[in-house]
Design an enzyme around this catalytic site. Sequence first.
Site, PDB file in Angstrom:
ATOM      1  N   GLU A  77      54.706  12.659  95.293  1.00  0.00           N
ATOM      2  CA  GLU A  77      54.053  12.612  93.974  1.00  0.00           C
ATOM      3  C   GLU A  77      52.668  11.967  94.062  1.00  0.00           C
ATOM      4  O   GLU A  77      51.746  12.368  93.354  1.00  0.00           O
ATOM      5  CB  GLU A  77      54.941  11.840  92.988  1.00  0.00           C
ATOM      6  CG  GLU A  77      56.234  12.586  92.672  1.00  0.00           C
ATOM      7  CD  GLU A  77      57.206  11.744  91.864  1.00  0.00           C
ATOM      8  OE1 GLU A  77      57.716  10.753  92.416  1.00  0.00           O
ATOM      9  OE2 GLU A  77      57.429  12.059  90.689  1.00  0.00           O
ATOM     10  N   GLU A  86      64.931  12.831  95.421  1.00  0.00           N
ATOM     11  CA  GLU A  86      65.514  11.908  94.433  1.00  0.00           C
ATOM     12  C   GLU A  86      66.946  12.280  94.063  1.00  0.00           C
ATOM     13  O   GLU A  86      67.761  11.413  93.742  1.00  0.00           O
ATOM     14  CB  GLU A  86      64.655  11.884  93.162  1.00  0.00           C
ATOM     15  CG  GLU A  86      63.330  11.144  93.305  1.00  0.00           C
ATOM     16  CD  GLU A  86      62.201  12.022  93.807  1.00  0.00           C
ATOM     17  OE1 GLU A  86      62.457  13.146  94.295  1.00  0.00           O
ATOM     18  OE2 GLU A  86      61.048  11.582  93.697  1.00  0.00           O
ATOM     19  N   GLY A 126      58.237   9.520  95.613  1.00  0.00           N
ATOM     20  CA  GLY A 126      56.976   8.984  95.075  1.00  0.00           C
ATOM     21  C   GLY A 126      55.805   9.203  96.015  1.00  0.00           C
ATOM     22  O   GLY A 126      54.657   9.240  95.573  1.00  0.00           O
ATOM     23  N   ALA A 168      59.315   5.797  96.479  1.00  0.00           N
ATOM     24  CA  ALA A 168      59.442   4.503  95.798  1.00  0.00           C
ATOM     25  C   ALA A 168      60.402   3.652  96.618  1.00  0.00           C
ATOM     26  O   ALA A 168      61.238   4.181  97.362  1.00  0.00           O
ATOM     27  CB  ALA A 168      59.984   4.717  94.392  1.00  0.00           C
TER      28      ALA A 168
END
Length: 260
Positions: free
Chosen positions: A114, A134, A111, A66
């Site tokens: 993911e 993260e 992300g 992200a």
Amino acid sequence: MTYQNLLLNVSASIAVVTVNRPEKLNALNSKTIEELKEVFTEINKDENISAVILTGSGEKAFVAGADISELNKLDMISAKAFSEKGQEVFNLIENLNKPVIAAVNGFALGGGCELALACHIRLASENAKFGQPEVNLGIIPGYGGTQRLTRLVNSGRALEYILTGDMIDANEAFRIGLVNRVYPKEELIKKATEMANKIASKAGNAVRLAIKAVNAADSVSSKEGQDYEASLFALCCGTEDFKEGTSAFLEKRKAAFKNK
Ligand code: COA
């Protein structure tokens, strides 16, 4: 349709979606998440597309996570919406009515890892690196990673990667079942395209229903899953492709599926 942060190329029923922010290692800002929702919604409806390859632009990254400059501004309320929006888009990919192959061509972090996990099949180049870093940012994975990584590689391994934030290379990812196959970098898209074409040549409804049946295994008991499987199996037997596939075998010829 044109996109600011994605490239879409459709050729011979295969769509290639490329996350295209190479200067930011394809980090997922909210615009990119919104565009992923748009492109996969369109692909889902497009009967001319049989399979999808998802990859990243440039030499270094699939998706490096992200966008941290957006993460930095989140508060508790906006963070919940941020996480749920990403989850919604990744669930759309996981539940697409055609196969999505991640061609992981570099960093797949946070992300990005993911996103690869939400795809149906993961192929990686030898230089790919996976991780859930993260914890270095004071957060946990928020786009489904705690659930999908745990289901794919077991809770001990998932916790190791999520708690240490360590990256693993493509060979380690292959060894633990995080990726299906590893190829030299220059062969990755060719191999992904070969696999996409192979799947596209099969009976489309069987492919679509197989994805639904396998996806159900994550959320229902074995008994419920088998009941569901029997219903989807029965649906297949109402298709023209079922008649064609079984007849072609018995007549010793190649099946010509119409995907009906
Ligand atoms: N969000 C926003 N920008 C990112 C980013 C992310 N997740 N990952 C990389 N970038 C940006 C960098 O800020 C840099 O931009 P700049 O040139 O404007 O400064 C550019 O992409 C190139 O990254 P850089 O760090 O210089 O490349 P590198 O090869 O030295 O390192 C990484 C590569 C992947 C190890 C490093 O970029 C990194 O750790 N990224 C963050 C990974 C992460 O924590 N992801 C999880 C987020 S939930």
